[in-house]
Each structure stands twice: as structure tokens, then as C-alpha cells.
Design an enzyme around this catalytic site. Structure first.
Site, PDB file in Angstrom:
ATOM      1  N   LYS A  63       0.854  -1.193   0.000  1.00 46.37           N
ATOM      2  CA  LYS A  63       0.000   0.000   0.000  1.00 46.37           C
ATOM      3  C   LYS A  63       0.891   1.244   0.000  1.00 46.37           C
ATOM      4  O   LYS A  63       1.448   1.631   1.018  1.00 46.37           O
ATOM      5  CB  LYS A  63      -0.935   0.035   1.214  1.00 46.37           C
ATOM      6  CG  LYS A  63      -2.087   0.987   0.948  1.00 46.37           C
ATOM      7  CD  LYS A  63      -2.501   1.897   2.062  1.00 46.37           C
ATOM      8  CE  LYS A  63      -1.599   2.873   2.665  1.00 46.37           C
ATOM      9  NZ  LYS A  63      -1.452   4.141   1.938  1.00 46.37           N
ATOM     10  N   GLU A  80      10.181   1.325  10.283  1.00 50.46           N
ATOM     11  CA  GLU A  80      11.179   2.351   9.966  1.00 50.46           C
ATOM     12  C   GLU A  80      10.491   3.686  10.170  1.00 50.46           C
ATOM     13  O   GLU A  80       9.633   4.074   9.379  1.00 50.46           O
ATOM     14  CB  GLU A  80      11.656   2.205   8.514  1.00 50.46           C
ATOM     15  CG  GLU A  80      12.402   0.929   8.236  1.00 50.46           C
ATOM     16  CD  GLU A  80      13.747   0.845   8.941  1.00 50.46           C
ATOM     17  OE1 GLU A  80      14.237   1.878   9.426  1.00 50.46           O
ATOM     18  OE2 GLU A  80      14.292  -0.265   9.016  1.00 50.46           O
ATOM     19  N   GLU A 123      10.005  16.003  14.739  1.00 48.33           N
ATOM     20  CA  GLU A 123      10.385  15.911  13.335  1.00 48.33           C
ATOM     21  C   GLU A 123       9.598  16.942  12.531  1.00 48.33           C
ATOM     22  O   GLU A 123       8.371  16.904  12.501  1.00 48.33           O
ATOM     23  CB  GLU A 123      10.049  14.491  12.849  1.00 48.33           C
ATOM     24  CG  GLU A 123      10.762  14.123  11.599  1.00 48.33           C
ATOM     25  CD  GLU A 123      10.425  12.708  11.150  1.00 48.33           C
ATOM     26  OE1 GLU A 123       9.273  12.289  11.329  1.00 48.33           O
ATOM     27  OE2 GLU A 123      11.319  12.052  10.613  1.00 48.33           O
ATOM     28  N   CYS A 163      13.913  10.932   6.474  1.00 47.32           N
ATOM     29  CA  CYS A 163      13.830  10.470   7.867  1.00 47.32           C
ATOM     30  C   CYS A 163      15.184  10.533   8.554  1.00 47.32           C
ATOM     31  O   CYS A 163      15.271  10.836   9.732  1.00 47.32           O
ATOM     32  CB  CYS A 163      13.303   9.046   7.877  1.00 47.32           C
ATOM     33  SG  CYS A 163      14.203   8.012   6.722  1.00 47.32           S
TER      34      CYS A 163
HETATM   35  P1  NAD Z   1       2.676   8.485   7.727  1.00 47.56           P
HETATM   36  O1  NAD Z   1       2.982   7.620   8.888  1.00 47.56           O
HETATM   37  O2  NAD Z   1       1.576   9.449   7.854  1.00 47.56           O
HETATM   38  O3  NAD Z   1       2.330   7.595   6.443  1.00 47.56           O
HETATM   39  C1  NAD Z   1       3.155   6.549   6.002  1.00 47.56           C
HETATM   40  C2  NAD Z   1       2.287   5.464   5.382  1.00 47.56           C
HETATM   41  O4  NAD Z   1       1.399   4.943   6.362  1.00 47.56           O
HETATM   42  C3  NAD Z   1       1.396   5.934   4.244  1.00 47.56           C
HETATM   43  O5  NAD Z   1       1.270   4.912   3.280  1.00 47.56           O
HETATM   44  C4  NAD Z   1       0.071   6.179   4.916  1.00 47.56           C
HETATM   45  O6  NAD Z   1      -1.031   6.104   4.036  1.00 47.56           O
HETATM   46  C5  NAD Z   1       0.054   5.038   5.910  1.00 47.56           C
HETATM   47  N1  NAD Z   1      -0.797   5.249   7.079  1.00 47.56           N
HETATM   48  C6  NAD Z   1      -1.209   6.409   7.637  1.00 47.56           C
HETATM   49  N2  NAD Z   1      -1.999   6.161   8.708  1.00 47.56           N
HETATM   50  C7  NAD Z   1      -2.069   4.816   8.838  1.00 47.56           C
HETATM   51  C8  NAD Z   1      -2.697   3.936   9.752  1.00 47.56           C
HETATM   52  N3  NAD Z   1      -3.447   4.393  10.758  1.00 47.56           N
HETATM   53  N4  NAD Z   1      -2.526   2.613   9.614  1.00 47.56           N
HETATM   54  C9  NAD Z   1      -1.753   2.106   8.610  1.00 47.56           C
HETATM   55  N5  NAD Z   1      -1.147   2.895   7.692  1.00 47.56           N
HETATM   56  C10 NAD Z   1      -1.295   4.235   7.800  1.00 47.56           C
HETATM   57  O7  NAD Z   1       4.041   9.159   7.340  1.00 47.56           O
HETATM   58  P2  NAD Z   1       4.275  10.398   6.383  1.00 47.56           P
HETATM   59  O8  NAD Z   1       4.163  11.637   7.160  1.00 47.56           O
HETATM   60  O9  NAD Z   1       3.456  10.287   5.159  1.00 47.56           O
HETATM   61  O10 NAD Z   1       5.798  10.104   5.970  1.00 47.56           O
HETATM   62  C11 NAD Z   1       6.849  10.722   6.571  1.00 47.56           C
HETATM   63  C12 NAD Z   1       7.313   9.926   7.779  1.00 47.56           C
HETATM   64  O11 NAD Z   1       7.945   8.732   7.327  1.00 47.56           O
HETATM   65  C13 NAD Z   1       8.346  10.675   8.569  1.00 47.56           C
HETATM   66  O12 NAD Z   1       8.107  10.499   9.935  1.00 47.56           O
HETATM   67  C14 NAD Z   1       9.643   9.999   8.167  1.00 47.56           C
HETATM   68  O13 NAD Z   1      10.667  10.115   9.111  1.00 47.56           O
HETATM   69  C15 NAD Z   1       9.201   8.601   7.983  1.00 47.56           C
HETATM   70  N6  NAD Z   1      10.148   7.866   7.135  1.00 47.56           N
HETATM   71  C16 NAD Z   1      10.962   6.950   7.731  1.00 47.56           C
HETATM   72  C17 NAD Z   1      11.897   6.260   6.976  1.00 47.56           C
HETATM   73  C18 NAD Z   1      12.802   5.247   7.620  1.00 47.56           C
HETATM   74  O14 NAD Z   1      13.308   4.382   6.901  1.00 47.56           O
HETATM   75  N7  NAD Z   1      13.029   5.291   8.927  1.00 47.56           N
HETATM   76  C19 NAD Z   1      11.998   6.494   5.598  1.00 47.56           C
HETATM   77  C20 NAD Z   1      11.162   7.442   5.024  1.00 47.56           C
HETATM   78  C21 NAD Z   1      10.230   8.113   5.816  1.00 47.56           C
END
Ligand code: NAD
Length: 502
Positions: free
Chosen positions: A178, A253, A388, A287
């Protein structure tokens, strides 16, 4: 140019869903594509397809070399489309074309090739030592888990995707992916290449949709054996809590607040550019960015004036233009959130010395823009140093001793990346060993490499992506013992049963 439409990919078919949406460029607001939006029903269909493909299909029984060859085929197909895919990624999430080419597509290709190589060498089954005194022979197997639910963000989609589906598929699992609703196109493009390479139907399914309900439903689905999630720490917490019901395997992650320590002997010719690269790469949306720059108080003014001179040269603009250094942020909501962090930091006592606003000019009217921003006089108790921000905002903190710098660096709930700059490698390594982070960069940043694991400690995550152990995270160990004694002698039966009466 007509706007392309992307259906969902379920059970080897491209299927439309009841709902669809316009995907807009964060740089211009133009429609890049229309995308089928999946919900609970589509996730259910995708999981059912993946489960059937696992239980009744051939994938898990396909020899590992053949699975590896298929991954290599897909890597080659992606490489052949490098420029096209980089441009698509840039149009979709606004990350500058130099970064999408080298990091998003280039590194993803290398990652897939590396996983294929690991799969060829991986011991899916091996004989263990003989068990005495029975005797018996132990066999150790690494078996696929079943259906893997992969949930990924929008910032570096393809790399995060291949970190998950690469080892998952190489190990013989089936997958429901997804992607994030803001950047689903590379996930759907990669599915096209797996289909073209001959992956059997149902082995990889891709459903774009919102976090709620699609992501949440996938993460809690009883037929999903493992959830591999990359995203925010808050959503990660919910996924971990939700995994308890069915004891799912979980890889997380999550976010970061990378401390970047300049020691007093750092070579500023390298460290200034390096620190800006650490923070502003991927439009400040990485991230493992270095977002807290820790400088010795004795060199603070020199560091800040050199930083500002360099920030002034950063070119904002069309992310498709190879001359552009910094593109937009993903959404208008995220732009406002970033700007409010900058305002709050100033109310908390930090001083804004660069950026802090929206750039002016006709090219910035429709997108989600934030100037490259530097705040000084930041202290580690301020939200700007603890939370963040996920935008091009660098917080500069001063320290008086190396011990204090290490303390500040580790005083965070996060632990993804960290960095140290010094002319003395021994000194830098001494600091690096004391930093609580999954990845520490010495005199550089963003050194992400397929052969090394990616991931965090503390609340930055659980488990690792990539690296030499990647397949371990997508397999379950099984031990089989085969009796070789041919009789009851030496067996443990006597612990329970008295000797037979003759
Ligand atoms: P997010 O957590 O809002 O979304 C990430 C994914 O999770 C999306 O596909 C989203 O649709 C899904 N999602 C959202 N709510 C959900 C739920 N309740 N249940 C299941 N899935 C759900 O993150 P974002 O703000 O879109 O992305 C940025 C974040 O990702 C930052 O915190 C960044 O640090 C992190 N990130 C981490 C890494 C790593 O490898 N550590 C890499 C890239 C990004």
C-alpha cells in the site's frame, strides 16, 4: 498531454476501484495522474489473492535462483527506464530530479540487484550438526512467512518499496503493497515491471489508498503474517500495538531527529556543505536527515556565517530542472506545519537567520514552497529540536564540551541517524561509538548502501532494511530433526516410559 490513469493491481489484473482521485504536483498543482483509490474491499481482495498465491501457487516453491533472476530482470527494466521514472517521481512528489535519479531510482536498482545476489547465496536449507547420542540429524530451514503487508511513505517511495518487496519476494513470500496516497505511482510502475518479468498473479498486489482505512485495514488483517512499515512514529506505534492480536511480525522504519556534531577541528570546507546536504536533501524530507547541527560555541559565529553564505546560493525552483537544488514540500498542509514550527521556535527564543517563509515569484504561486531555513540559538528542549519537522529547516545548537554534545545528541526519543565531523578519525569514531543511532556518518551524510543495514534504535524503529541480513527479516526459522538411530536405544523415552516388561 493526456493525464495517465493508474488502476490498482490485484491478482495479476489491473482493476479499477469505485473511487479514484487526482494526484497533483506539489510544485505546480497540476494533475499528474488519476489514481484508483482502494479501501477495505480492495485490501481484502488483495490479501485474499496473496494468500491464495502463497498457499496454492508456485512462488514459494520456485527455486531461489529463479526468484533472484526475476528480481534482476526487474532491476534491469527499472534501470532502462531510469530517466523516465526519475521524472515521474519528481512530478509526483516534487523531489529534485538529481536526487530522484541517483537516490530514488539508481539506489533502488542497486538494492534489488544486491538482494538477488544475497538470495542466490542464502542458505534456505542446511544441515546442522549431528545430534548425539541418539543419533539424529538436524536440518535448519528458512521458510517464507506468507502474506507480507508493506506500507510505505511518499518521500523516497521506490527505495522504501524495494527494501521491503525485494527480500520479501526473494524469500518466497507474497505481498500486498500500500503506497502513500500522495506518491503511489512508482509502486504501480514497479508492479508493471514485475508483471512483465513474469511474476505469477497474486504474488505482488498494489493498492493505493489512504492510511485510514486502507493502510489500517492491511496492518490489522488476520491473514497478513508480517507488516513492514515505513512512516511516522505515531502511526508506527499504532501498527505495533495492533500486531499483538495476531502476533504479526513487524518491521518499523520511523522518524528521526538526526544530531550532526561538528567537532572543533572539523574541516569546514567539507562540513558546511555536508551539513546542508544532511538537512536539505530530498527537499528536507528525509527520515535520516541531520536536522540538529551541534557546533562548538568557540566556532559558532564562523560556522553560522559560512552556513548563511552557502544557503544564499541554494536555488529553489522547478524540481525537473537539473539546475534546481531545492523543490517544494509535499502538501500545503505540510508547508503550513513547517512554517508554524519556525514561528514557534522564534517564540521559544530561537533566532531566524535564513529563510523562514514562502519564496516569492510567479513560479512559487501554485506549489507548496518553503525557503531553506536556518535557526540559531536553539536549545534541545524546544519542539524544533525535539520533533520531526520534515522540511528544509536546520536548527543550530551550541555546545561547550564534547561530552555535552554527545549528551544533547542522545537526548531525544529518536535514534535513526547521527553524524560527526572531525579532522581526526580516531576522535570522530570515539564520538560515533557513543551516539545512540542506527546509522552514524563520519565526515559525510546519507551514505545509504545496499550492503549496509538501514534503520533506527529507540523510537525510530524496529528491525532493519537492506544489508546482509535482509532475508532473515522475511523468513521464519524451522528446525527439523531426523532420527538416524533406527531403534529405541539412546532415545529419551525412558524419561516418561518405564522399560517394557519382557
Ligand atoms: P505516515 O505515517 O503518515 O504515512 C506513512 C504510510 O502509512 C502511508 O502509506 C500512509 O497512508 C500510511 N498510514 C497512515 N496512517 C495509517 C494507519 N493508521 N494505519 C496504517 N497505515 C497508515 O508518514 P508520512 O508523514 O506520510 O511520511 C513521513 C514519515 O515517514 C516521517 O516520519 C519519516 O521520518 C518517515 N520515514 C521513515 C523512513 C525510515 O526508513 N526510517 C523512511 C522514510 C520516511
Amino acid at each position: 498531454m493526456s493525464v495517465p490513469h493508474y488502476p490498482a493491481y490485484i491478482n495479476g489484473r489491473w482493476v479499477d476501484t469505485e473511487q479514484w482521485y487526482d494526484l497533483r504536483s506539489p510544485a505546480t498543482g497540476e494533475i499528474v495522474a488519476t489514481v484508483a483509490k482502494g479501501g477495505v474491499a480492495e485490501i481484502d481482495r488483495a490479501v485474499a489473492a496473496a494468500k491464495a498465491a502463497h498457499e496454492e501457487g508456485t512462488w514459494r516453491r520456485t527455486p531461489p535462483e529463479q526468484r533472484a533472476a526475476l528480481l534482476e530482470d526487474v532491476a534491469g527494466r527499472l534501470a532502462a527506464r531510469m530517466d523516465e521514472l526519475a521524472a515521474l517521481q519528481t512530478r509526483e512528489n516534487g523531489v529534485t530530479i538529481r536526487v530522484t535519479g541517483a537516490l530514488h531510482i539508481g539506489l533502488s536498482v542497486a538494492q534489488l540487484q544486491y538482494i538477488a545476489q544475497r538470495a542466490r547465496a542464502y542458505e534456505f536449507e542446511k544441515q546442522g550438526p549431528e545430534i548425539g547420542p541418539v543419533p539424529a540429524q538436524g536440518i535448519l530451514r528458512r521458510e517464507p512467512l506468507g502474506v507480507v503487508g508493506a506500507i510505505v511513505p511518499w518521500n523516497i517511495p521506490l527505495l522504501v518499496i524495494v527494501w521491503k518487496i525485494g527480500p520479501a519476494l526473494a524469500a518466497g513470500n507474497t505481498v500486498v503493497l500500500k503506497p502513500d496516497e500522495h506518491a503511489p505511482l512508482l509502486a504501480l510502475e514497479v508492479a508493471k515491471e514485475f508483471e512483465a518479468a513474469g511474476l505469477p498473479p497474486g504474488v505482488l498486489n498494489v493498492v493505493a489508498g489512504d492510511g485510514e482505512p486502507a493502510g489500517a485495514h492491511l496492518a490489522s488483517h488476520p491473514d497478513v503474517r508480517k507488516v513492514a512499515f515505513t512512516g511516522s512514529t505515531s502511526v508506527g506505534r499504532g501498527i505495533l500495538a495492533g500486531s499483538a492480536d495476531t502476533i504479526k511480525r513487524v518491521t518499523l522504519e520511523l522518524g528521526g531527529k538526526g544530531p550532526n556534531i561538528l567537532l572543533d577541528d572539523a574541516d569546514l570546507d567539507v562540513a558546511i556543505d555536508g551539513s546542508l546536504f544532511a538537512c536539505f536533501a530530498n527537499n528536507g524530507q528525509a527520515c535520516e536527515a541531520g536536522t540538529r547541527l551541534l557546533v562548538p560555541r568557540s566556532r559558532r559565529d564562523e560556522v553560522v556565517s559560512r552556513l548563511l553564505a552557502r544557503v544564499a546560493t541554494i536555488k529553489l525552483g522547478d524540481p525537473l530542472d537539473p539546475a534546481t537544488d531545492l523543490g517544494p514540500v509535499i502538501t500545503r498542509e505540510q508547508q503550513q506545519r513547517i512554517l508554524s514550527y519556525v514561528d514557534q521556535a522564534q517564540r521559544d527564543g530561537a533566532k531566524l537567520v535564513a529563510g523562514g517563509g514562502v519564496p516569492s515569484g510567479p513560479e512559487f504561486e501554485h506549489g507548496n514552497w518553503v525557503e531553506p531555513t536556518v535557526l540559531v540559538d536553539v536549545t534541545n528542549d524546544m519542539p524544533i529540536a525535539r520533533e520531526e519537522v520534515f522540511g528544509p529547516v536546520l536548527a543550530v545548537l551550541a555546545y561547550d564540551s564534547v561530552d555535552e554534545a554527545i549528551k544533547i545528541a542522545n537526548d531525544t526519543e529518536y535514534g535513526l541517524s547521527a553524524g560527526v565531523w572531525s579532522a581526526d578519525e580516531t576522535r570522530a569514531l570515539d564520538v560515533a561509538r557513543q551516539l545512540e543511532a542506527g546509522m552514524v556518518y563520519v565526515n559525510d551524510w546519507h551514505v545509504i548502501h545496499p550492503q549496509y543495514p538501514f534503520g533506527g534504535v529507540k523510537q525510530s524503529g524496529l528491525g532493519r532494511e537492506g544489508g546482509p541480513d535482509a532475508l532473515d527479516h522475511y523468513t521464519e526459522q524451522k528446525y527439523i530433526s531426523v532420527d538416524r538411530s533406527g531403534g529405541v536405544e539412546n532415545k529419551a523415552y525412558g524419561l516418561v516410559l518405564s522399560p517394557p516388561v519382557s
